[in-house]
Structures are given as structure tokens and as C-alpha cells.
Design a protein around this motif. Sequence first.
Motif, PDB file in Angstrom:
ATOM      1  N   THR A 181       0.835  -1.205   0.000  1.00  0.00           N
ATOM      2  CA  THR A 181       0.000   0.000   0.000  1.00  0.00           C
ATOM      3  C   THR A 181       0.869   1.254   0.000  1.00  0.00           C
ATOM      4  OG1 THR A 181      -1.733  -1.193   1.177  1.00  0.00           O
ATOM      5  CG2 THR A 181      -1.840   1.203   1.231  1.00  0.00           C
ATOM      6  N   LEU A 182       1.934   1.232   0.772  1.00  0.00           N
ATOM      7  CA  LEU A 182       2.847   2.375   0.798  1.00  0.00           C
ATOM      8  C   LEU A 182       3.487   2.591  -0.574  1.00  0.00           C
ATOM      9  CD1 LEU A 182       4.091   4.548   2.588  1.00  0.00           C
ATOM     10  CD2 LEU A 182       5.878   2.917   3.185  1.00  0.00           C
ATOM     11  N   HIS A 183       3.895   1.513  -1.242  1.00  0.00           N
ATOM     12  CA  HIS A 183       4.446   1.616  -2.593  1.00  0.00           C
ATOM     13  C   HIS A 183       3.445   2.266  -3.536  1.00  0.00           C
ATOM     14  CE1 HIS A 183       8.369  -0.248  -3.345  1.00  0.00           C
ATOM     15  NE2 HIS A 183       8.123  -1.026  -2.312  1.00  0.00           N
ATOM     16  N   LEU A 184       2.196   1.793  -3.486  1.00  0.00           N
ATOM     17  CA  LEU A 184       1.180   2.309  -4.398  1.00  0.00           C
ATOM     18  C   LEU A 184       0.831   3.767  -4.104  1.00  0.00           C
ATOM     19  CD1 LEU A 184      -1.127  -0.825  -4.650  1.00  0.00           C
ATOM     20  CD2 LEU A 184       0.605  -0.046  -6.276  1.00  0.00           C
ATOM     21  N   LEU A 185       0.736   4.124  -2.819  1.00  0.00           N
ATOM     22  CA  LEU A 185       0.430   5.507  -2.462  1.00  0.00           C
ATOM     23  C   LEU A 185       1.528   6.464  -2.915  1.00  0.00           C
ATOM     24  CD1 LEU A 185      -1.102   5.124   1.109  1.00  0.00           C
ATOM     25  CD2 LEU A 185      -2.282   5.783  -0.993  1.00  0.00           C
ATOM     26  N   VAL A 186       2.777   6.077  -2.709  1.00  0.00           N
ATOM     27  CA  VAL A 186       3.896   6.930  -3.131  1.00  0.00           C
ATOM     28  C   VAL A 186       3.943   7.026  -4.652  1.00  0.00           C
ATOM     29  CG1 VAL A 186       6.415   7.136  -3.165  1.00  0.00           C
ATOM     30  CG2 VAL A 186       5.245   6.566  -1.051  1.00  0.00           C
ATOM     31  N   PHE A 187       3.645   5.923  -5.344  1.00  0.00           N
ATOM     32  CA  PHE A 187       3.611   5.942  -6.805  1.00  0.00           C
ATOM     33  C   PHE A 187       2.560   6.929  -7.306  1.00  0.00           C
ATOM     34  CE2 PHE A 187       1.667   4.342 -10.730  1.00  0.00           C
ATOM     35  CZ  PHE A 187       2.745   4.417 -11.577  1.00  0.00           C
ATOM     36  N   VAL A 188       1.361   6.852  -6.757  1.00  0.00           N
ATOM     37  CA  VAL A 188       0.285   7.759  -7.164  1.00  0.00           C
ATOM     38  C   VAL A 188       0.645   9.201  -6.809  1.00  0.00           C
ATOM     39  CG1 VAL A 188      -2.116   8.393  -6.698  1.00  0.00           C
ATOM     40  CG2 VAL A 188      -1.510   6.004  -7.085  1.00  0.00           C
ATOM     41  N   TRP A 189       1.214   9.419  -5.630  1.00  0.00           N
ATOM     42  CA  TRP A 189       1.593  10.767  -5.203  1.00  0.00           C
ATOM     43  C   TRP A 189       2.650  11.354  -6.133  1.00  0.00           C
ATOM     44  CZ3 TRP A 189       6.253  12.586  -2.928  1.00  0.00           C
ATOM     45  CH2 TRP A 189       6.187  13.905  -2.464  1.00  0.00           C
ATOM     46  N   ARG A 190       3.652  10.546  -6.476  1.00  0.00           N
ATOM     47  CA  ARG A 190       4.714  11.039  -7.363  1.00  0.00           C
ATOM     48  C   ARG A 190       4.192  11.343  -8.754  1.00  0.00           C
ATOM     49  NH1 ARG A 190      10.053   7.504  -5.785  1.00  0.00           N
ATOM     50  NH2 ARG A 190      10.473   8.640  -3.866  1.00  0.00           N
ATOM     51  N   LYS A 191       3.281  10.519  -9.257  1.00  0.00           N
ATOM     52  CA  LYS A 191       2.729  10.752 -10.590  1.00  0.00           C
ATOM     53  C   LYS A 191       1.803  11.963 -10.600  1.00  0.00           C
ATOM     54  CE  LYS A 191       4.811   7.505 -12.675  1.00  0.00           C
ATOM     55  NZ  LYS A 191       5.904   7.786 -13.572  1.00  0.00           N
ATOM     56  N   SER A 192       1.041  12.154  -9.535  1.00  0.00           N
ATOM     57  CA  SER A 192       0.089  13.267  -9.515  1.00  0.00           C
ATOM     58  C   SER A 192       0.772  14.625  -9.288  1.00  0.00           C
ATOM     59  CB  SER A 192      -0.992  13.036  -8.458  1.00  0.00           C
ATOM     60  OG  SER A 192      -0.431  13.047  -7.168  1.00  0.00           O
ATOM     61  N   THR A 193       1.852  14.638  -8.520  1.00  0.00           N
ATOM     62  CA  THR A 193       2.539  15.897  -8.249  1.00  0.00           C
ATOM     63  C   THR A 193       3.720  16.144  -9.189  1.00  0.00           C
ATOM     64  OG1 THR A 193       3.999  14.883  -6.608  1.00  0.00           O
ATOM     65  CG2 THR A 193       1.929  15.864  -5.802  1.00  0.00           C
ATOM     66  N   GLY A 194       4.116  15.134  -9.938  1.00  0.00           N
ATOM     67  CA  GLY A 194       5.253  15.297 -10.851  1.00  0.00           C
ATOM     68  C   GLY A 194       6.592  15.306 -10.143  1.00  0.00           C
ATOM     69  N   ARG A 195       6.629  14.838  -8.901  1.00  0.00           N
ATOM     70  CA  ARG A 195       7.892  14.823  -8.144  1.00  0.00           C
ATOM     71  C   ARG A 195       8.593  13.481  -8.322  1.00  0.00           C
ATOM     72  NH1 ARG A 195       6.508  17.640  -2.392  1.00  0.00           N
ATOM     73  NH2 ARG A 195       5.579  19.503  -3.260  1.00  0.00           N
ATOM     74  N   GLU A 196       9.725  13.508  -8.931  1.00  0.00           N
ATOM     75  CA  GLU A 196      10.567  12.333  -9.072  1.00  0.00           C
ATOM     76  C   GLU A 196      11.921  12.650  -8.480  1.00  0.00           C
ATOM     77  OE1 GLU A 196      10.290   9.195 -10.266  1.00  0.00           O
ATOM     78  OE2 GLU A 196       8.135   9.474 -10.488  1.00  0.00           O
ATOM     79  N   LEU A 197      12.535  11.663  -7.883  1.00  0.00           N
ATOM     80  CA  LEU A 197      13.876  11.865  -7.340  1.00  0.00           C
ATOM     81  C   LEU A 197      14.881  11.971  -8.471  1.00  0.00           C
ATOM     82  CD1 LEU A 197      13.833   9.331  -4.400  1.00  0.00           C
ATOM     83  CD2 LEU A 197      13.578  11.793  -4.284  1.00  0.00           C
TER      84      LEU A 197
END
Length: 79
Positions: free
Chosen positions: A62-78
Motif C-alpha cells: 500500500t505504501l508503494h502504491l500511495l507513493v507511486f500515485v503521489w509522485r505521478k500526480s505531483t510530478g515529483r521524481e527523485l
Amino acid sequence: MSCDACLASVIRAKLGRCPLCACQCLLIALGGWGLWWWFGADSSVNALTALLFGLAGSGLLTLHLLVFVWRKSTGRELQ
């Protein structure tokens, strides 16, 4: 702790980025829930241990999926 596919050594760098890590979390979660069901889902020590194993795998997935969605929605990539 590192993944051979993503070669990241920090959990923060991996979360939401590596599909192999997410698939491994899915297998761990399914294995835990399967063992919980196999041991009868009662209050035996084996069933409780499998329950905790399944919950941990599900939580990490769930943490993986939430961070994936958050990164895609905000455009924040490391970088």
C-alpha cells in the motif's frame, strides 16, 4: 537493503519507483494471507504470525502504491 533491479540503497528512493519491489511486496502479502487462511484464521500462534506477515506485506505494498500515485500526480521524481 537494495534491489538488483533498481540498484537503490535507500527505501525512500525505491518506494513507488521499482515495479519489481512492488511485485515482491504483492507476493509477500498474498503468501501471508494464504498462510493465514491455511492455518484456519483462528487464534493459534501460527495463524497470528501469518496474519502479521500478511499485514506487513500489505502495508508495504500500500505504501508503494500511495507513493507511486503521489509522485505521478505531483510530478515529483527523485533525481
